[in-house]
Design an enzyme around this catalytic site. Structure first.
Site, short mmCIF file in Angstrom:
data_model
loop_
_atom_site.label_atom_id
_atom_site.label_comp_id
_atom_site.label_asym_id
_atom_site.label_seq_id
_atom_site.Cartn_x
_atom_site.Cartn_y
_atom_site.Cartn_z
CB SER A 200 4.15 -8.02 2.35
OG SER A 200 4.59 -8.18 1.02
N GLY B 154 -3.28 -7.55 -6.17
CA GLY B 154 -3.93 -8.84 -5.86
C GLY B 154 -3.20 -9.56 -4.74
CB ALA B 155 -1.57 -11.95 -3.52
CD GLN C 115 3.12 1.93 -4.45
OE1 GLN C 115 3.74 1.20 -5.21
NE2 GLN C 115 2.10 1.49 -3.74
N GLY D 299 -4.05 -6.13 5.30
CA GLY D 299 -3.55 -4.77 5.04
C GLY D 299 -4.36 -4.10 3.94
CG HIS D 300 -4.24 -5.62 -0.07
ND1 HIS D 300 -3.68 -6.87 -0.03
CD2 HIS D 300 -3.40 -4.87 -0.84
CE1 HIS D 300 -2.55 -6.88 -0.73
NE2 HIS D 300 -2.35 -5.68 -1.23
CD GLN E 182 3.50 -2.05 -9.84
OE1 GLN E 182 2.52 -1.52 -10.37
NE2 GLN E 182 3.61 -2.14 -8.53
N GLY F 16 -1.33 2.54 1.32
CA GLY F 16 -0.75 2.07 2.57
C GLY F 16 0.60 2.71 2.84
P1 AMP Z 1 0.01 -3.95 -3.36
O1 AMP Z 1 -1.04 -4.93 -3.78
O2 AMP Z 1 1.15 -4.56 -2.62
O3 AMP Z 1 0.42 -3.03 -4.47
O4 AMP Z 1 -0.69 -3.02 -2.28
C1 AMP Z 1 -1.87 -2.29 -2.57
C2 AMP Z 1 -2.05 -1.22 -1.53
O5 AMP Z 1 -2.14 -1.83 -0.24
C3 AMP Z 1 -0.87 -0.24 -1.47
O6 AMP Z 1 -1.37 1.06 -1.25
C4 AMP Z 1 -0.09 -0.75 -0.29
O7 AMP Z 1 0.69 0.24 0.34
C5 AMP Z 1 -1.21 -1.22 0.62
N1 AMP Z 1 -0.69 -2.18 1.60
C6 AMP Z 1 0.10 -3.25 1.35
N2 AMP Z 1 0.45 -3.87 2.49
C7 AMP Z 1 -0.14 -3.17 3.49
C8 AMP Z 1 -0.16 -3.30 4.91
N3 AMP Z 1 0.50 -4.27 5.54
N4 AMP Z 1 -0.87 -2.40 5.64
C9 AMP Z 1 -1.56 -1.40 5.01
N5 AMP Z 1 -1.58 -1.22 3.67
C10 AMP Z 1 -0.88 -2.09 2.92
#
Ligand code: AMP
Length: 281
Positions: A188, A31-32, A155, A36-37, A61, A149
């Site tokens: 992020s 979430g949030a 990961q 990037g997402h 986690q 990502g």
């Molecule tokens: P998270 O919500 O941080 O667990 O991220 C969910 C997915 O989005 C994961 O596969 C991350 O690697 C990807 N992700 C997070 N930040 C970025 C970014 N800046 N660019 C591309 N993918 C991202």
């Protein structure tokens, strides 16, 4: 937008859609959401997938309870962003739905070496939790493609290993490039917590990664690492690691190597906020 909170409902939906010939492109998140997402959703759409996003702030986690408590939550805005990005299916279970028998009764996986280095070493239990939740999500969503990502390089490797351990040989894992702010800071969810002065210096991590990349012909990694650690410390960071590894299996390297793909990885804390980033060399 269809939002599913129950496993039985999303399973029914997925089986109806796959019955119609649709392929599921899964984007799991905490979430949030940010650009990037959304770039992962975009890639799923480009691949002609039906994009399915999950938002689940997985407690197992988070090795640091304060990190979990302070993790930004913005569900309304997330839904808006998903709609704009063209994602109309969201799985948003609660903790009891995901771990009905309790967290400790849900299957976990052992990632061996990968869990002993870098994030694994600095965040004990983190990848156990990641493996636990991703395995559960993959069993529920049964996607054709999984979009991850590169931002979370280690990961990605852990989840690739998980897919092998789960015998998911048909699952395509698509690793998407890291989206950055204009000054290079990797996008992020945690960036939202940076104060203005912290935000100004936060791109130092990316600058250090670029210097590791650009100095590979002219310096030893030990010297460049020390420079990076000193710069980060001078800007107010507490570096957790500045590392160089074989990009294929994350074997840690003492020095630059010719003829193999390498990845530079940095994790550093500024105030309470821990940021990670990496760059392929
Ligand atoms: P998270 O919500 O941080 O667990 O991220 C969910 C997915 O989005 C994961 O596969 C991350 O690697 C990807 N992700 C997070 N930040 C970025 C970014 N800046 N660019 C591309 N993918 C991202």
């Amino acid at each position: 937008m269809v939002i599913f909170k129950k496993i039985s409902d999303i399973k029914k939906y997925v089986s109806a859609e796959t019955g119609k010939g649709h392929k599921i492109g899964f984007v799991p998140t905490l979430g949030a959401l940010h650009e990037g997402h959304l770039s992962l959703i975009q890639k799923a759409l480009e691949d002609k997938m039906l994009p399915l996003c999950s938002i689940f702030l997985n407690p197992t986690q988070f090795n640091d309870i304060r990190d979990l408590e302070k993790y930004p939550v913005s569900t309304e805005a997330d839904i808006e962003l998903l709609l704009k990005a063209g994602c109309e299916v969201l799985f948003m279970p609660d903790v009891n739905e995901m771990y009905p028998g309790g967290e400790s009764h849900t299957r976990t996986y052992d990632f061996g070496y990968l869990d002993t280095i870098l994030e694994g070493a600095k965040r004990p239990g983190h990848f156990k939790g990641v493996g636990q939740v991703v395995a559960r999500l993959l069993e529920i969503v049964t996607p054709d493609n999984l979009y991850l990502g590169q931002k979370d390089y280690q990961q990605c490797m852990v989840i690739k290993k998980l897919a092998v351990m789960m015998g998911l040989d048909k699952l395509q894992i698509v690793i998407c490039p890291t989206l950055r702010e204009s000054d290079g800071l990797a996008m992020s969810s945690r960036n939202r917590r940076l104060t203005e002065p912290q935000r100004i210096v936060a791109s130092t991590i990316y600058q250090c990664l670029v210097s590791i990349q650009s100095k590979q012909q002219i310096s030893s990694f030990a010297i460049v690492r020390k420079e990076c650690e000193d710069i980060l410390t001078a800007k107010g960071f507490e570096p957790d690691y500045v590392a160089l590894a074989d990009a294929r299996d994350l074997t840690i390297l003492d020095d630059y190597k010719k003829d193999i793909p390498m990845v530079a990885l940095i994790a550093a804390k500024i105030g309470e906020i821990r940021l990670i980033d990496n760059l392929l060399l």
